[in-house]
Design a protein around this motif. Structure first.
Motif, PDB file in Angstrom:
ATOM      1  N   ARG A 271       0.842  -1.216   0.000  1.00 39.01           N
ATOM      2  CA  ARG A 271       0.000   0.000   0.000  1.00 39.01           C
ATOM      3  C   ARG A 271       0.868   1.254   0.000  1.00 39.01           C
ATOM      4  NH1 ARG A 271      -0.959  -4.845   3.087  1.00 39.01           N
ATOM      5  NH2 ARG A 271      -2.814  -4.527   4.381  1.00 39.01           N
ATOM      6  N   LEU A 272       1.785   1.320  -0.949  1.00 37.67           N
ATOM      7  CA  LEU A 272       2.673   2.480  -1.013  1.00 37.67           C
ATOM      8  C   LEU A 272       2.014   3.609  -1.798  1.00 37.67           C
ATOM      9  CD1 LEU A 272       6.004   0.621  -1.874  1.00 37.67           C
ATOM     10  CD2 LEU A 272       5.020   1.107   0.382  1.00 37.67           C
ATOM     11  N   ARG A 273       2.458   4.808  -1.518  1.00 39.71           N
ATOM     12  CA  ARG A 273       2.083   5.951  -2.332  1.00 39.71           C
ATOM     13  C   ARG A 273       3.337   6.433  -3.050  1.00 39.71           C
ATOM     14  NH1 ARG A 273       1.991  11.150  -1.085  1.00 39.71           N
ATOM     15  NH2 ARG A 273       1.860  10.865   1.170  1.00 39.71           N
ATOM     16  N   VAL A 274       3.307   6.423  -4.370  1.00 37.90           N
ATOM     17  CA  VAL A 274       4.450   6.832  -5.187  1.00 37.90           C
ATOM     18  C   VAL A 274       4.023   8.091  -5.924  1.00 37.90           C
ATOM     19  CG1 VAL A 274       5.968   6.174  -7.080  1.00 37.90           C
ATOM     20  CG2 VAL A 274       5.136   4.426  -5.483  1.00 37.90           C
ATOM     21  N   GLU A 275       4.728   9.173  -5.694  1.00 37.66           N
ATOM     22  CA  GLU A 275       4.261  10.419  -6.290  1.00 37.66           C
ATOM     23  C   GLU A 275       5.410  11.154  -6.954  1.00 37.66           C
ATOM     24  OE1 GLU A 275       1.584  12.427  -3.724  1.00 37.66           O
ATOM     25  OE2 GLU A 275       1.319  14.126  -5.071  1.00 37.66           O
ATOM     26  N   GLY A 276       5.158  11.551  -8.186  1.00 40.35           N
ATOM     27  CA  GLY A 276       6.142  12.333  -8.904  1.00 40.35           C
ATOM     28  C   GLY A 276       5.863  13.821  -8.723  1.00 40.35           C
TER      29      GLY A 276
ATOM     30  N   LEU B 134     -16.283  -3.344  -1.656  1.00 36.89           N
ATOM     31  CA  LEU B 134     -15.406  -2.454  -0.879  1.00 36.89           C
ATOM     32  C   LEU B 134     -14.185  -2.042  -1.699  1.00 36.89           C
ATOM     33  CD1 LEU B 134     -15.353  -4.146   2.661  1.00 36.89           C
ATOM     34  CD2 LEU B 134     -16.813  -2.283   1.836  1.00 36.89           C
ATOM     35  N   THR B 135     -13.650  -2.997  -2.451  1.00 34.75           N
ATOM     36  CA  THR B 135     -12.479  -2.713  -3.285  1.00 34.75           C
ATOM     37  C   THR B 135     -12.806  -1.635  -4.311  1.00 34.75           C
ATOM     38  OG1 THR B 135     -11.646  -4.974  -3.039  1.00 34.75           O
ATOM     39  CG2 THR B 135     -10.847  -3.717  -4.933  1.00 34.75           C
ATOM     40  N   ALA B 136     -13.933  -1.812  -4.988  1.00 35.15           N
ATOM     41  CA  ALA B 136     -14.316  -0.842  -6.016  1.00 35.15           C
ATOM     42  C   ALA B 136     -14.602   0.522  -5.391  1.00 35.15           C
ATOM     43  CB  ALA B 136     -15.549  -1.351  -6.764  1.00 35.15           C
ATOM     44  N   TYR B 137     -15.321   0.505  -4.298  1.00 23.44           N
ATOM     45  CA  TYR B 137     -15.779   1.747  -3.666  1.00 23.44           C
ATOM     46  C   TYR B 137     -14.592   2.563  -3.124  1.00 23.44           C
ATOM     47  CZ  TYR B 137     -18.673   4.734  -0.600  1.00 23.44           C
ATOM     48  OH  TYR B 137     -19.285   5.787   0.023  1.00 23.44           O
ATOM     49  N   PHE B 138     -13.802   1.954  -2.269  1.00 24.66           N
ATOM     50  CA  PHE B 138     -12.715   2.719  -1.647  1.00 24.66           C
ATOM     51  C   PHE B 138     -11.535   2.908  -2.602  1.00 24.66           C
ATOM     52  CE2 PHE B 138     -14.923   1.147   2.216  1.00 24.66           C
ATOM     53  CZ  PHE B 138     -15.212   2.382   2.768  1.00 24.66           C
ATOM     54  N   GLY B 139     -11.307   1.897  -3.436  1.00 22.39           N
ATOM     55  CA  GLY B 139     -10.197   2.005  -4.389  1.00 22.39           C
ATOM     56  C   GLY B 139     -10.403   3.152  -5.364  1.00 22.39           C
ATOM     57  N   LEU B 140     -11.646   3.409  -5.719  1.00 19.36           N
ATOM     58  CA  LEU B 140     -11.911   4.563  -6.583  1.00 19.36           C
ATOM     59  C   LEU B 140     -12.064   5.844  -5.761  1.00 19.36           C
ATOM     60  CD1 LEU B 140     -12.432   5.735  -9.401  1.00 19.36           C
ATOM     61  CD2 LEU B 140     -14.875   5.365  -9.013  1.00 19.36           C
ATOM     62  N   PHE B 277      -3.392  -0.236  -2.769  1.00 20.41           N
ATOM     63  CA  PHE B 277      -4.229  -0.428  -1.580  1.00 20.41           C
ATOM     64  C   PHE B 277      -4.658  -1.887  -1.515  1.00 20.41           C
ATOM     65  CE2 PHE B 277      -8.563  -1.081  -3.139  1.00 20.41           C
ATOM     66  CZ  PHE B 277      -8.397  -0.793  -4.482  1.00 20.41           C
ATOM     67  N   ILE B 278      -5.048  -2.281  -0.344  1.00 21.03           N
ATOM     68  CA  ILE B 278      -5.568  -3.631  -0.111  1.00 21.03           C
ATOM     69  C   ILE B 278      -6.878  -3.441   0.647  1.00 21.03           C
ATOM     70  CG2 ILE B 278      -5.195  -5.799   1.142  1.00 21.03           C
ATOM     71  CD1 ILE B 278      -3.264  -5.666  -1.119  1.00 21.03           C
ATOM     72  N   VAL B 279      -7.898  -4.127   0.199  1.00 22.12           N
ATOM     73  CA  VAL B 279      -9.238  -3.863   0.734  1.00 22.12           C
ATOM     74  C   VAL B 279      -9.327  -4.108   2.238  1.00 22.12           C
ATOM     75  CG1 VAL B 279     -10.079  -6.181   0.162  1.00 22.12           C
ATOM     76  CG2 VAL B 279     -11.698  -4.278   0.329  1.00 22.12           C
ATOM     77  N   MET B 280      -8.519  -5.010   2.750  1.00 13.92           N
ATOM     78  CA  MET B 280      -8.528  -5.282   4.196  1.00 13.92           C
ATOM     79  C   MET B 280      -8.371  -4.016   5.034  1.00 13.92           C
ATOM     80  SD  MET B 280      -6.227  -8.747   4.623  1.00 13.92           S
ATOM     81  CE  MET B 280      -4.696  -7.806   4.548  1.00 13.92           C
ATOM     82  N   ASP B 281      -7.598  -3.061   4.485  1.00 14.31           N
ATOM     83  CA  ASP B 281      -7.364  -1.828   5.245  1.00 14.31           C
ATOM     84  C   ASP B 281      -8.641  -1.020   5.432  1.00 14.31           C
ATOM     85  OD1 ASP B 281      -4.709  -2.517   5.283  1.00 14.31           O
ATOM     86  OD2 ASP B 281      -4.177  -1.261   3.577  1.00 14.31           O
TER      87      ASP B 281
END
Lengths: 335, 335
Positions: A271-276, B134-140, B277-281
């Motif tokens: 769950r890294l954040r990579v930002e340019g 949850l993956t779709a919702y939070f990931g977006l 990200f991982i949905v577990m979070d």
């Protein structure tokens, strides 16, 4: 008025691999009479940066490629020696994309007038109060939002930006490990700049040394290099770590397409954040950085080093020092 | 009490490339007597997800690898048929890592009891009210913070997650383009789900089609695939774009190390933010998503599709459908 000769490096060909003198043409032309609204600037120091190498490829980037036949684009500091523009006075020092040449003629658009600060040498406006200082300051603090006690890794740590990043990390209470390319550089960043540890990537197994010097893993990576070093760092990043992508110098001279890191998937699993980022985006917030950097300089908490090549004619070969890892601190050409 | 036979798929070998039945051992054992605090769950539906393939490699990821000889890890829904744990009643439906088997015996730790919702089939808790939703919702929404009018690209767009992501994008007022692997899938996501456009990556030049369907460039990428598709997307990302890294399915069956995207440097030049990200979070924020998803379902604004394989014995081969692009919607095994 005497006619002045303007010596210039113009781009002759798209370089393949390291830059050769023959990729540029050395031209000499007379400085023209100024038109209304124009200024004449005599260049003093030209800034050599990895991004110069990016600008001469034909790949669209954050600025358009330098055209064949054009004066090579480059940041520089110069002195206004004639002015037909009320915004600039003779004797002002200005900074901006003045180019690889003796003289700049133009409206001054995009140039900044340097403040007159007693006791501060002109080169401080190359190595600290410049795009270099802003890059280090915002690239670390704004992009990664570091917290005291976190572990920071900096690659190209003895370079202009990297050496400042590590010091800012220390000021913010981080555990700081630098990666550099010689024992001399490693000694400098630890003994003089206060990094907690340094890794010589030319003689050490970077991943093993990172493990040793980052016993709690890596929370923040300030990335200047890319390639294998980034892969080694990725393999040891902590969950929810942040990577500030400033550069990928290991690939700038590649003659084949360079893949991204093999550990790319770890961006998901950790769950890294990579930002340019590009420092230009922060120019409107420059004063924030300058205030802090100035204070830290006066308090002795931050140092910068200038690596000076002598003479405009040295510019192309001097630029290669960046890619051979031969510079320590901010590389400039004294015109 | 009659002894029940528990059929199980146990991991026999680390798969190379696509999964083979011989990578698993089919075992049958008796269900033991429950100990104090244990429950017995009869599995109804097993969820097949790309992450199953990640779990059987020996590379440490966000969960430890499944050990050789262990029952294959898998999300599932089952019914509690015996309970010696006050937290679970006979007749409850539960969801969690119940494994590729007929019966789960354990304390129920980590299992969620499903709410009883009239008119909602059990499979809705696989395809929508689940890790998928949850993956779709939070990931977006959480990772990319999309704005109305922005352009969203979704890869694996006819998959369980991708199909929801595109619909949520439309609900939020985005221009949504999906990438999928057949004309049937493309037709489904445009005609039934309301995507603005779809690209069949098996028959079209993805980059050219993206150019056509994203005339204002790409602001947000929801990435499920990686590889060449991610490179094509990167080449058209707008400045300050965001990439939500959910998966990289194109590489999960690779037998050689897979490099990151060749356009990795564009993360710098375009100042992109790439976040995994991982949905577990997000499990502790599940209710937020469930409220919205439930409302959208009732309003007819969101649809899900279940792709059902019949019989536990089909699990290993059915999983390969994900990597061959043969599933439409949420792939499950009916036990």
């Amino acid at each position: 008025m005497t006619t002045k000769t303007n010596r210039q490096w113009r781009l002759a060909a798209r370089p393949v691999g390291l830059i050769k003198d023959s990729d540029f043409t050395w031209t000499e032309e007379s400085v023209p009479e100024l038109g209304e609204g124009q200024i004449l600037v005599q260049n003093k120091y030209i800034s050599l940066d990895p991004t110069n190498r990016v600008w001469v490829t034909d790949v669209p980037s954050y600025l358009p490629p330098v055209g064949i036949g054009e004066v090579m684009r480059g940041g520089a500091i110069g002195e206004v020696i004639e002015s037909r523009n009320a915004a600039f006075a003779v004797g002002d020092h200005v900074q901006g994309l003045l180019g690889w040449q003796d003289y700049y003629v133009g409206t001054g658009q995009g140039l900044q007038t340097l403040p007159k600060m007693a006791g501060v040498p002109l080169t401080a406006f190359m190595g600290l109060f410049s795009h270099i200082g802003l890059t280090a300051y915002f690239g670390l603090l704004d992009i990664t939002k570091p917290k005291a006690g976190e572990t920071l890794v900096v690659s190209a740590a003895a370079g202009a930006v990297g050496s400042l990043v590590g010091q800012i990390g220390k000021i913010k209470g981080m555990h700081v490990v630098g990666i550099a390319g010689s024992d001399e550089k490693c000694k400098w960043i630890v003994d003089d700049l206060g990094f907690d540890a340094a890794i010589n990537y030319k003689t050490e197994n970077v991943r093993e040394s990172l493990k040793k010097h980052c016993p709690n893993g890596i929370d923040v990576d300030f990335e200047n290099v890319g390639g294998q070093i980034l892969d080694d760092v990725l393999s040891l990043m902590n969950l929810h770590g942040r990577i500030s992508l400033c550069g990928a110098i290991s690939g700038y001279n590649a003659t084949e397409p360079v893949p991204g890191p093999y550990n790319f998937f770890s961006i998901i699993s950790k769950r890294l954040r990579v930002e340019g980022f590009i420092v230009m985006d922060y120019y409107d917030r420059a004063q924030e950085a300058m205030n802090d950097l100035g204070q830290w300089l006066m308090q002795g908490k931050i140092k910068y080093k200038i690596d000076e090549a002598d003479g405009l004619d040295k510019a192309p070969q001097a630029l290669n020092k960046l890619f051979k890892g031969e510079n320590v601190g901010k590389l400039v050409v004294k015109v």
